[in-house]
Write a protein that holds these residues in place. Structure first.
Motif, PDB file in Angstrom:
ATOM      1  N   HIS A   1       0.840  -1.188   0.000  1.00 17.16           N
ATOM      2  CA  HIS A   1       0.000   0.000   0.000  1.00 17.16           C
ATOM      3  C   HIS A   1       0.882   1.247   0.000  1.00 17.16           C
ATOM      4  O   HIS A   1       1.827   1.341   0.800  1.00 17.16           O
ATOM      5  N   VAL A   2       0.579   2.198  -0.870  1.00 15.41           N
ATOM      6  CA  VAL A   2       1.203   3.516  -0.819  1.00 15.41           C
ATOM      7  C   VAL A   2       0.396   4.361   0.161  1.00 15.41           C
ATOM      8  O   VAL A   2      -0.837   4.410   0.076  1.00 15.41           O
TER       9      VAL A   2
ATOM     10  N   GLY B   1      -4.301   3.335  -3.674  1.00 16.47           N
ATOM     11  CA  GLY B   1      -2.966   3.127  -3.129  1.00 16.47           C
ATOM     12  C   GLY B   1      -2.444   1.714  -3.152  1.00 16.47           C
ATOM     13  O   GLY B   1      -1.346   1.467  -2.647  1.00 16.47           O
ATOM     14  N   LYS B   2      -3.159   0.752  -3.759  1.00 11.14           N
ATOM     15  CA  LYS B   2      -2.732  -0.649  -3.691  1.00 11.14           C
ATOM     16  C   LYS B   2      -1.957  -1.071  -4.938  1.00 11.14           C
ATOM     17  O   LYS B   2      -2.321  -0.715  -6.057  1.00 11.14           O
ATOM     18  N   LEU B   3      -0.881  -1.829  -4.722  1.00 11.27           N
ATOM     19  CA  LEU B   3      -0.044  -2.381  -5.787  1.00 11.27           C
ATOM     20  C   LEU B   3       0.159  -3.871  -5.549  1.00 11.27           C
ATOM     21  O   LEU B   3       0.519  -4.279  -4.437  1.00 11.27           O
ATOM     22  N   THR B   4      -0.049  -4.684  -6.572  1.00 14.43           N
ATOM     23  CA  THR B   4       0.299  -6.091  -6.452  1.00 14.43           C
ATOM     24  C   THR B   4       1.805  -6.252  -6.664  1.00 14.43           C
ATOM     25  O   THR B   4       2.483  -5.359  -7.187  1.00 14.43           O
TER      26      THR B   4
ATOM     27  N   ALA C   1       0.437  -3.391 -17.397  1.00  8.63           N
ATOM     28  CA  ALA C   1       0.575  -3.851 -16.008  1.00  8.63           C
ATOM     29  C   ALA C   1      -0.732  -3.748 -15.230  1.00  8.63           C
ATOM     30  O   ALA C   1      -0.770  -4.080 -14.033  1.00  8.63           O
ATOM     31  N   GLY C   2      -1.808  -3.312 -15.891  1.00  9.31           N
ATOM     32  CA  GLY C   2      -3.101  -3.220 -15.228  1.00  9.31           C
ATOM     33  C   GLY C   2      -3.317  -1.909 -14.498  1.00  9.31           C
ATOM     34  O   GLY C   2      -4.233  -1.800 -13.674  1.00  9.31           O
ATOM     35  N   LEU C   3      -2.498  -0.904 -14.810  1.00  9.03           N
ATOM     36  CA  LEU C   3      -2.620   0.407 -14.178  1.00  9.03           C
ATOM     37  C   LEU C   3      -2.887   1.453 -15.250  1.00  9.03           C
ATOM     38  O   LEU C   3      -2.938   1.143 -16.442  1.00  9.03           O
ATOM     39  N   SER C   4      -3.021   2.688 -14.842  1.00  8.44           N
ATOM     40  CA  SER C   4      -3.366   3.744 -15.784  1.00  8.44           C
ATOM     41  C   SER C   4      -2.618   5.026 -15.465  1.00  8.44           C
ATOM     42  O   SER C   4      -2.155   5.224 -14.330  1.00  8.44           O
TER      43      SER C   4
END
Length: 596
Positions: free
Chosen positions: A152-153, A387-390, A437-440
């Motif tokens: 989590h950021v 804020g979540k990153l895998t 990567a599934g982000l934007s």
């Protein structure tokens, strides 16, 4: 057989010297641990060593007949840094910590978060929120092996790893150190992660690169044990006047880069303006001191402020133990006089008119591609789902930063991150890789300013699942309301206000909401509007109380539609609109949207 008690005359000179040394050692041990042992005729030995100032402060409380807070007694009995072997032993046994050790292990960045999760959360330290690509990839490997497979950021431009079993706790913090990072002092009564402008050194408009000052303060903290064990936690931030706000005025010490004009009796140029006592969870921003500090003296001044806080902070009431309450009791002028006494000299003061206006912030500059001050280079702001990153995304971003950027990852207080140093010709490729990567790198005004704390899935204090509810609000409103001005929506789980709901355009703090006349409760929120930061700093006003979580998306939608229908002009921000109305008026306008 009766054993006769020996008198001092029965001992040899060597035995007498042993007893004298033995008693001196006991006395020194008691004094060193702050346990007293003196009397009016023969006072205890003066505490010494790096913990002496804290022991003396505790002793003054006890001498005045007052009761130390439980956490103060825990520190007094055994300093957390002296208990590391027990943390290792608990890891070997996969044992949960006692309540006292749960507090102590926070000095190592470990928070046992039961009953929310039967595991630790580990919080790092990242000065100025910056880390290298290989460090992010290494953290992904650690999280995958020793924690939940994500990170989590946080709102302090930091990272947290969660779901750390007790058996992995020591291995994790040592693995973090293997990466050239640390978690030391990131929790409990210590100086927390040092924040700074996320675009430091690359921002076209900045007055000052905050990185060297954040770094100096970071290492000053790490290497001085006397700066651990404060009356309560302590936050310090550096703003270089860059495009992205650092929220320094929400910190205990706020260093804001300003340009001082000529003609006011001091050298013109860039200084830090000093603010103290920010804590928006307690509805207060950093107070102006009228003092400016040379950037290369920031650490010296911050050190003196912290040491006055060590002496004067409340060690009996945790709710009143922050710097704000010392300032409320003493007044800013008297407090700063005590700081000057610590320093042994006066600080520099200038009137407000000596300081030029700060360059404006861009509330969308942490999203998408933006030109750096270096010719042909750009930073790219990546949108993270609250804020979540895998782990897979962490590795992907690390590779993009290494291959297409300058190798750095820059976290922001807005729970997202920047990849810096991307060449013009590589921007489109980097954006495409981020999407893969599934982000934007694109977001609506609603999602770009969406912030949520951990919530009750990982924090025992939270009264609601803030991350889930934040996502639902964004999902619901994005397709129904076309917001064309910057907007922040913050959800926080409890009174600690980690997501800083009071300074948001729309802020929600979790609450248990009664169902009818029964004793049953459901997750819900109190809703505030009109909060701001920086030049717009103000605490939001309550609009709704005891709003059920399931009703929050529709309520926010109607509030936003009321804004669009009743704003004074197409360019009036939600903030300005909210401040033109009191809470009751905003509620009437919102409820009027039901019939339209």
């Amino acid at each position: 057989m009766k054993l006769e008690t020996a008198t001092s005359t029965d001992f040899s000179d060597e035995q007498k010297r042993y007893l004298e040394g033995f008693m001196s050692g006991l006395q020194a041990s008691r004094s060193g641990r702050g346990l007293g042992g003196g009397s009016a005729s023969k006072p205890a030995a003066e505490p010494s060593g790096p913990d002496a100032a804290h022991i003396k402060a505790q002793d003054r409380v006890v001498a005045a007949g007052r009761k130390l807070a439980d956490q103060e007694r825990v520190k007094r009995e055994e300093h957390p840094f002296d208990a590391y072997p027990r943390l290792k032993a608990q890891a070997r046994d996969n044992a949960a910590p006692s309540a006292a050790d749960n507090f102590r292990w926070r000095y190592f960045g470990l928070f046992y978060v039961a009953p929310a999760q039967d595991s630790y959360m580990c919080r790092l330290r990242l000065p100025n929120g910056i880390l290298k690509h290989w460090q992010l990839a290494g953290l992904a490997d650690l999280a995958e092996r020793l924690a939940g497979p994500y990170a989590h950021v946080t709102t302090r431009a930091n990272l947290q790893l969660r779901e750390v079993a007790p058996k992995h706790a020591a291995e994790l913090i040592e693995g973090i150190q293997d990466l050239g990072l640390c978690s030391r002092g990131s929790g409990a009564d210590n100086i927390r992660n040092v924040t700074g402008t996320p675009t430091a050194g690359i921002d076209p408009q900045e007055l000052l690169d905050t990185r060297p000052y954040a770094r100096e303060w970071h290492y000053h903290i790490l290497n001085d044990r006397s700066l651990y064990g404060l009356p309560r936690k302590f936050n310090v931030a550096f703003d270089g006047a860059g495009t992205i706000a650092a929220l320094e005025d929400t910190n205990d010490i706020a260093f804001s880069a300003v340009e001082v004009r000529d003609g006011f009796g001091v050298e013109a140029g860039v200084w830090f303006r000093l603010g103290v006592g920010g804590i928006t969870g307690h509805r207060d921003f950093a107070k102006a001191t009228g003092i400016i500090v040379r950037p290369d003296e920031a650490t010296i001044v911050a050190d003196a402020i912290v040491r006055v806080f060590i002496d004067r902070g409340d060690r009996t009431n945790r709710l009143k133990a922050r710097l704000k309450y010392v300032l409320d009791a003493m007044g800013v002028d008297k407090f700063m006089a005590a700081v000057e006494e610590k320093l042994g000299r006066k600080l520099v003061r200038v009137p407000d008119e000596a300081i030029a206006a700060r360059p404006p912030c861009d509330r969308m500059a942490h999203i998408g591609a933006h030109r750096q001050r270096q010719e042909g280079l750009n930073w790219i702001g990546v949108v993270l789902p609250v804020g979540k990153l895998t782990c897979e995304q962490m590795r992907a971003l690390a590779k993009i930063a290494a291959d297409l950027g300058d190798g750095e990852i820059r976290l922001t207080v807005w729970q997202n991150l920047l990849i810096s140093g991307v060449r013009d010709q590589n921007v489109a490729l980097a954006v495409a890789a981020i999407k893969t990567a599934g982000l934007s790198t694109e977001a609506s005004s609603i999602r770009a300013g969406l912030v949520a704390c951990t919530g009750n899935t990982g924090c025992k204090f939270a009264a609601a699942n803030t991350k889930l509810h934040a996502a639902r609000i964004a999902d619901w409103c994005e397709s129904r309301v076309a917001i064309d001005t910057p907007l922040n929506i913050h959800l926080t789980g409890c009174h600690h206000s980690c997501a800083q709901h009071y300074i948001s355009d729309i802020g929600l703090i979790a609450a248990k909401v009664a169902v009818g006349d029964t004793d049953e409760t459901v997750e819900g929120y109190h809703l505030f509007a009109g909060g701001g930061f920086g030049p717009d700093a103000e605490i939001g006003q309550e609009v709704y109380r005891d709003l059920r979580a399931e009703d929050a998306p529709l309520t926010v939608e109607r509030l936003l539609k009321a804004y669009l229908a009743h704003r004074a002009s197409p360019d009036e921000t939600f903030l300005a609109f909210a401040r033109r109305h009191d809470g009751e008026a905003l509620r009437r306008l919102t409820e009027a949207e039901v019939s339209t």
